[in-house]
Design an enzyme around this catalytic site. Structure first.
Site, PDB file in Angstrom:
ATOM      1  N   ASP A   1     -38.518 -23.661  -5.422  1.00 44.17           N
ATOM      2  CA  ASP A   1     -39.242 -22.454  -4.997  1.00 44.17           C
ATOM      3  C   ASP A   1     -40.748 -22.621  -4.975  1.00 44.17           C
ATOM      4  OD1 ASP A   1     -36.688 -20.951  -6.797  1.00 44.17           O
ATOM      5  OD2 ASP A   1     -36.991 -20.670  -4.655  1.00 44.17           O
TER       6      ASP A   1
ATOM      7  N   HIS B   1     -36.521 -25.470 -14.723  1.00 39.67           N
ATOM      8  CA  HIS B   1     -35.180 -25.372 -14.154  1.00 39.67           C
ATOM      9  C   HIS B   1     -34.179 -25.514 -15.281  1.00 39.67           C
ATOM     10  CE1 HIS B   1     -31.712 -26.012 -11.568  1.00 39.67           C
ATOM     11  NE2 HIS B   1     -32.458 -25.500 -10.607  1.00 39.67           N
TER      12      HIS B   1
END
Ligand code: SDX
Length: 393
Positions: free
Chosen positions: A328, A271
């Site tokens: 996700d 991320h």
């Protein structure tokens, strides 16, 4: 040779802006919408209430929530001509370009709510988007499977209506499963906003030219489709399916990731901001177990996903690069168990992110100091040189 120009003193990093909507602490895995921790909202709130919170800045009273819900209910249908829009797409079209095209087309059908400086028109376009995106998303799915579209049933709430329009048939009543409704509602809450991510920054940048809300959101949908951003939930399932197809050897797959073979990445990991566990991933992981136990299906993929996570979290390659599961990594497993095809996963992400996109677009118009300015650059091209005729090239 190219000459570098020095940065002029006026150079300001216009890419970062102010906002009062969402707070992220990437090092400590903290996410708050308007000050409320995501863990509490996921457990106690609803997606429509969180949409209100993000857009108007406060949790609604019961009367405010009822009014908001009713105003949305009245706009869930699409213009009949817009419904024919779907006839023009090939059946095998990915639903994301269908979604962004139909949302952009709202600018053509609802010309009475395009002015970003008219508060009533901004409110009307806000309500129309919140109401119609689920309908457009459901129709994009129905188009892909060649089944008839269902009109919205406004006795249902937003998520129930979406599930019925997606999986229901005109010929028979659709049985809503309260656990599925609650799980999808919670997943939409987790996706509702995330500060200045790629798609939200796109919405803000498009909107900064005073482009209308519909067209700004359409730009955000396009940015979200990228596999490094919202398209990752689809890419995670494709990665898990690939591991199964190649024999189910997660260790070998991780070896290939670490060797950076043909660009293989551990999708759903890493991320730009969270250099610790994405708080949303922790919440989704628990839901994945509950839903998959209830619905079955995906168990092998869940086992592989958990095996990958366990191995990666113990592997220096990932730990040194601060690569942890993001939102996700597990969501696709749940969507798949709910019956959504992989290509609809990013559409579900867009449905969740819509209130956040709208909140940022409205904040920028309400407080121009939060506008993303015109980004500048560090020029690395040629210094000045004279034109030379073609004979001398
Ligand atoms: C979302 O911004 C947001 O808030 C986004 C989002 C939201 O809610 O809006 O949170 C939603 O987009 C989540 C991210 C979904 N994307 C993926 O899961 C795709 C896989 N992830 C990567 O593409 C990547 O992790 C990024 C793009 C998400 C973040 O990349 P970073 O942190 O900028 O890291 P980087 O690209 O600079 O890479 C640093 C190192 C590199 O290795 P070295 O060159 O140092 O050897 O880490 C490696 C990268 O190769 N790396 C990965 C990896 N991600 C980074 N290696 C393997 N698998 C990965 N997933």
């Amino acid at each position: 040779s190219t000459g570098y120009t020095t940065l002029d003193p006026g150079f300001v990093n216009t890419a970062s802006t102010k906002s009062a909507i969402t707070y992220i602490d990437g090092a400590n895995g903290i996410l708050r919408y308007r000050g409320y921790p995501i863990e509490q909202l996921a457990q106690k709130s609803t997606f429509i209430e969180v949409s209100y919170l993000l857009i108007y800045g406060e949790l609604p009273t019961a009367a405010q929530l009822e009014d908001f819900t009713n105003r949305i209910r009245r706009h869930t249908m699409l213009h009949e001509d817009l419904k024919r829009f779907f006839d023009g797409f090939p059946r095998n079209a990915h639903p994301m370009p269908v979604l962004s095209s139909a949302v952009n087309a709202l600018s053509a059908y609802y010309q009475d709510s395009l002015d970003p400086d008219d508060a009533d028109q901004v409110e009307l376009s806000t309500i129309r988007l919140l109401a119609k995106l689920p309908t457009i998303a459901a129709y994009a799915y129905k188009k892909s499977v060649g089944q008839p579209f269902l009109y919205p049933d406004n006795s249902l709430n937003l998520v129930e209506n979406f599930l019925r329009m997606t999986f229901g048939f005109p010929a028979e009543p659709y049985e809503l499963d309260p656990e599925i409704v609650k799980a999808l509602d919670m997943l939409l809450i987790l996706h509702a906003d995330h500060e200045q991510n790629c798609s939200t920054s796109t919405v803000r940048l498009v909107g900064s030219s005073d482009a209308n809300l519909f067209t700004s959101i359409s730009g955000g949908i396009n940015a979200l489709w990228g596999p490094l951003h919202g398209g990752a939930n689809q890419a995670v399932l494709e990665m898990l399916d690939r591991i199964v197809a190649e024999g189910g050897d997660s260790a070998d797959f991780l070896r290939r990731v670490k060797n950076k073979e043909d660009g293989v990445k551990l999708m759903g990991f890493g991320h730009r901001v969270y250099k610790n566990y994405d708080p949303r991933a922790a919440i989704v992981k628990d839901t994945a177990h509950t839903i998959l136990e209830k619905l079955g299906g995906g168990d092998q993929l869940l086992d592989i996903a958990m095996g990958l996570e366990e191995a990666a979290l113990a592997d220096d390659y990932f730990v040194e690069r601060k690569l942890y599961p993001n939102v996700d990594f597990y969501t696709g497993l749940i969507y798949r168990a709910m019956g959504f095809p992989t290509r609809m996963f990013t559409v579900l992400f867009a449905m969740g992110r819509l209130p956040g996109w709208i909140a940022h677009w409205r904040e920028m118009h309400e407080d121009p100091t939060t506008k993303i300015g015109r980004p500048r650059q560090i020029y690395t091209g040629y210094t000045e040189r004279d034109y030379n005729d073609i004979e001398r090239r």
